[in-house]
Write a protein that holds these residues in place. Sequence first.
Motif, mmCIF file in Angstrom:
data_model
loop_
_atom_site.group_PDB
_atom_site.id
_atom_site.type_symbol
_atom_site.label_atom_id
_atom_site.label_comp_id
_atom_site.label_asym_id
_atom_site.label_seq_id
_atom_site.Cartn_x
_atom_site.Cartn_y
_atom_site.Cartn_z
ATOM 1 N N ARG A 87 0.815 -1.211 0.000
ATOM 2 C CA ARG A 87 0.000 0.000 0.000
ATOM 3 C C ARG A 87 0.855 1.270 0.000
ATOM 4 O O ARG A 87 0.403 2.334 0.392
ATOM 5 C CB ARG A 87 -0.953 -0.049 1.197
ATOM 6 C CG ARG A 87 -1.989 -1.133 0.995
ATOM 7 C CD ARG A 87 -2.582 -1.715 2.244
ATOM 8 N NE ARG A 87 -3.483 -2.801 1.844
ATOM 9 C CZ ARG A 87 -3.113 -4.076 1.725
ATOM 10 N NH1 ARG A 87 -1.873 -4.426 2.013
ATOM 11 N NH2 ARG A 87 -3.967 -4.983 1.311
ATOM 12 N N GLY A 88 2.120 1.113 -0.404
ATOM 13 C CA GLY A 88 2.968 2.280 -0.609
ATOM 14 C C GLY A 88 3.833 2.671 0.562
ATOM 15 O O GLY A 88 4.488 3.724 0.519
ATOM 16 N N PHE A 89 3.870 1.856 1.617
ATOM 17 C CA PHE A 89 4.715 2.139 2.776
ATOM 18 C C PHE A 89 6.065 1.452 2.567
ATOM 19 O O PHE A 89 6.128 0.320 2.092
ATOM 20 C CB PHE A 89 4.063 1.626 4.058
ATOM 21 C CG PHE A 89 2.838 2.395 4.472
ATOM 22 C CD1 PHE A 89 2.862 3.236 5.580
ATOM 23 C CD2 PHE A 89 1.649 2.267 3.767
ATOM 24 C CE1 PHE A 89 1.740 3.933 5.966
ATOM 25 C CE2 PHE A 89 0.517 2.963 4.148
ATOM 26 C CZ PHE A 89 0.559 3.801 5.247
ATOM 27 N N LEU A 90 7.139 2.132 2.964
ATOM 28 C CA LEU A 90 8.483 1.611 2.758
ATOM 29 C C LEU A 90 9.177 1.356 4.094
ATOM 30 O O LEU A 90 8.891 2.032 5.090
ATOM 31 C CB LEU A 90 9.299 2.602 1.928
ATOM 32 C CG LEU A 90 8.792 2.822 0.497
ATOM 33 C CD1 LEU A 90 9.624 3.891 -0.198
ATOM 34 C CD2 LEU A 90 8.788 1.526 -0.300
ATOM 35 N N PRO A 91 10.114 0.395 4.138
ATOM 36 C CA PRO A 91 10.789 0.068 5.407
ATOM 37 C C PRO A 91 11.723 1.179 5.862
ATOM 38 O O PRO A 91 12.443 1.778 5.064
ATOM 39 C CB PRO A 91 11.567 -1.209 5.064
ATOM 40 C CG PRO A 91 11.765 -1.159 3.583
ATOM 41 C CD PRO A 91 10.545 -0.479 3.032
ATOM 42 N N VAL A 92 11.689 1.443 7.164
ATOM 43 C CA VAL A 92 12.530 2.462 7.799
ATOM 44 C C VAL A 92 13.182 1.832 9.026
ATOM 45 O O VAL A 92 12.512 1.144 9.806
ATOM 46 C CB VAL A 92 11.692 3.689 8.219
ATOM 47 C CG1 VAL A 92 12.528 4.690 9.003
ATOM 48 C CG2 VAL A 92 11.075 4.350 6.989
ATOM 49 N N LYS A 93 14.469 2.051 9.203
ATOM 50 C CA LYS A 93 15.176 1.509 10.367
ATOM 51 C C LYS A 93 14.872 2.347 11.598
ATOM 52 O O LYS A 93 14.870 3.576 11.540
ATOM 53 C CB LYS A 93 16.687 1.490 10.108
ATOM 54 C CG LYS A 93 17.513 0.867 11.232
ATOM 55 C CD LYS A 93 19.004 0.947 10.940
ATOM 56 C CE LYS A 93 19.401 0.037 9.808
ATOM 57 N NZ LYS A 93 20.889 -0.002 9.644
ATOM 58 N N THR A 94 14.596 1.685 12.710
ATOM 59 C CA THR A 94 14.400 2.377 13.987
ATOM 60 C C THR A 94 15.542 2.027 14.926
ATOM 61 O O THR A 94 16.283 1.072 14.712
ATOM 62 C CB THR A 94 13.059 1.991 14.628
ATOM 63 O OG1 THR A 94 13.047 0.588 14.903
ATOM 64 C CG2 THR A 94 11.898 2.345 13.712
ATOM 65 N N TRP A 95 15.635 2.805 16.014
ATOM 66 C CA TRP A 95 16.756 2.678 16.941
ATOM 67 C C TRP A 95 16.267 2.580 18.379
ATOM 68 O O TRP A 95 15.214 3.117 18.733
ATOM 69 C CB TRP A 95 17.684 3.900 16.820
ATOM 70 C CG TRP A 95 18.283 4.041 15.458
ATOM 71 C CD1 TRP A 95 17.712 4.635 14.360
ATOM 72 C CD2 TRP A 95 19.559 3.552 15.030
ATOM 73 N NE1 TRP A 95 18.556 4.550 13.281
ATOM 74 C CE2 TRP A 95 19.696 3.901 13.655
ATOM 75 C CE3 TRP A 95 20.592 2.877 15.667
ATOM 76 C CZ2 TRP A 95 20.838 3.575 12.923
ATOM 77 C CZ3 TRP A 95 21.727 2.556 14.943
ATOM 78 C CH2 TRP A 95 21.841 2.897 13.581
ATOM 79 N N SER A 96 17.038 1.891 19.194
ATOM 80 C CA SER A 96 16.866 1.947 20.647
ATOM 81 C C SER A 96 18.245 1.797 21.272
ATOM 82 O O SER A 96 19.186 1.313 20.637
ATOM 83 C CB SER A 96 15.910 0.858 21.143
ATOM 84 O OG SER A 96 16.369 -0.444 20.786
ATOM 85 N N ALA A 97 18.372 2.267 22.517
ATOM 86 C CA ALA A 97 19.664 2.246 23.226
ATOM 87 C C ALA A 97 19.463 1.559 24.571
ATOM 88 O O ALA A 97 18.465 1.804 25.266
ATOM 89 C CB ALA A 97 20.187 3.668 23.415
ATOM 90 N N HIS A 98 20.444 0.714 24.952
ATOM 91 C CA HIS A 98 20.281 -0.143 26.129
ATOM 92 C C HIS A 98 21.566 -0.178 26.953
ATOM 93 O O HIS A 98 22.669 -0.278 26.413
ATOM 94 C CB HIS A 98 19.908 -1.564 25.685
ATOM 95 C CG HIS A 98 18.737 -1.611 24.753
ATOM 96 N ND1 HIS A 98 17.442 -1.773 25.184
ATOM 97 C CD2 HIS A 98 18.664 -1.467 23.399
ATOM 98 C CE1 HIS A 98 16.620 -1.749 24.142
ATOM 99 N NE2 HIS A 98 17.340 -1.568 23.053
ATOM 100 N N TRP A 99 21.386 -0.128 28.249
ATOM 101 C CA TRP A 99 22.505 -0.253 29.202
ATOM 102 C C TRP A 99 22.108 -1.277 30.250
ATOM 103 O O TRP A 99 21.018 -1.190 30.830
ATOM 104 C CB TRP A 99 22.800 1.092 29.849
ATOM 105 C CG TRP A 99 23.865 1.043 30.913
ATOM 106 C CD1 TRP A 99 25.212 1.171 30.739
ATOM 107 C CD2 TRP A 99 23.654 0.869 32.331
ATOM 108 N NE1 TRP A 99 25.857 1.085 31.933
ATOM 109 C CE2 TRP A 99 24.934 0.895 32.939
ATOM 110 C CE3 TRP A 99 22.532 0.691 33.126
ATOM 111 C CZ2 TRP A 99 25.101 0.752 34.316
ATOM 112 C CZ3 TRP A 99 22.696 0.540 34.495
ATOM 113 C CH2 TRP A 99 23.976 0.582 35.082
ATOM 114 N N LEU A 100 22.969 -2.274 30.483
ATOM 115 C CA LEU A 100 22.734 -3.292 31.503
ATOM 116 C C LEU A 100 23.831 -3.203 32.560
ATOM 117 O O LEU A 100 25.021 -3.115 32.221
ATOM 118 C CB LEU A 100 22.712 -4.691 30.894
ATOM 119 C CG LEU A 100 21.394 -5.137 30.236
ATOM 120 C CD1 LEU A 100 21.150 -4.388 28.940
ATOM 121 C CD2 LEU A 100 21.406 -6.642 29.979
ATOM 122 N N ALA A 101 23.413 -3.237 33.811
ATOM 123 C CA ALA A 101 24.372 -3.079 34.904
ATOM 124 C C ALA A 101 25.261 -4.307 35.072
ATOM 125 O O ALA A 101 26.438 -4.188 35.418
ATOM 126 C CB ALA A 101 23.633 -2.789 36.211
#
Length: 376
Positions: A328-342
């Motif tokens: 339907r005309g939508f294109l893939p876009v990369k998303t981001w997240s950031a993570h810190w583990l103690a």
Amino acid sequence: MNYRTRIVSSLSAIAEQWDALVAAQSETSPFLLSAFLDALHESGSAAPRAGWQAQYLTLWRDDTLAAALPLYVKAHSYGEYVFDWAWADAYRRNGLDYYPKLLAAIPFTPVPGSRLLARDAGAEAALIAALCELQRENGLSSTHILFPPEDQARRLEAAGFMLRNGVQFHWLNRGYADFDGFLDTLERKKRKNIRAERRKVAEAGIGFRHVAGGEASEADWRFFKRCYDHTYAAHYSTPYLNLDFFLRVGRDMPRHLRLIIAEREGRPIAASLVVHDEQALYGRYWGAIEDVPCLHFETAYYQPLEFCIARGIQRFEGGAQGEHKMARGFLPVKTWSAHWLAHPGFADAVERFLEQESGGIAAYIDELREHDPFRA
């Protein structure tokens, strides 16, 4: 420059300054506004009893809000759309507590945009430093910042966070004069299928009523909530949001909301809710009380697309997941997240996992782009 740090659990006393800071960001959205966040909290949808403890990190220069982070102490991983259930299970199997954790996000809202709200680069750097100090001192397992723009994710990486990628599907307005102009840019088969889907809905005798947020009645919101609940019930799940939330956002941020109500012979049978500003429209929720072929696509995609074209809105973000959106005309876009583990051992294991996952995401996007729906 020295800043005064404050943790706040409610935006009501600083709403004007908060919204001014949001407006100053280059990548913002209506979901960052105090009205939206307060509606989540005051309605109980994202409140301590629901596992969301607001602990907004704010930095002040004298009496001016210089930087802020929408931060929560979370008792679970529901409503996030960046999935860390496997990490939590690994902690549990090793006798460690993964919850509570720190989460910087918009509850129930997988919309990319600024998370490090700051007036300038210096204030942002101070905000990151304050976050790092907070996570070292609080004894919680981890910190997660969801859907920031790439530049903010990179600066968090420099501060010791691990980065993770995901994929969403966005529609871009290429200056279309009307919906047919958009269809003309698609491959023949895609164009033919969309016209067939729209024709099925029209032949079922269904029309559409667009209701701006400020014009929606309580009856409109109650019907929409009924549709919203029906969608969750169909997936054997529990709705995150209650009627009080929808009534609050309808009252407090009406210019950003639009209900699209499908009707047959004057009787409503389905509805979708979109949120928008001048640059972007965000598909949020949809539901129907009758099963009609292709009604979902018309109510949640094609009607909003027509609205984007008519208003000159440049981007339509369709929400999490959904390869079917490409047709339907939508294109893939990369998303981001950031993570810190103690925990050092788990941090090393997650870092190795993310390296492998990142390669898989890149390959997945490359594969998707081979199926571009637009004509060459």
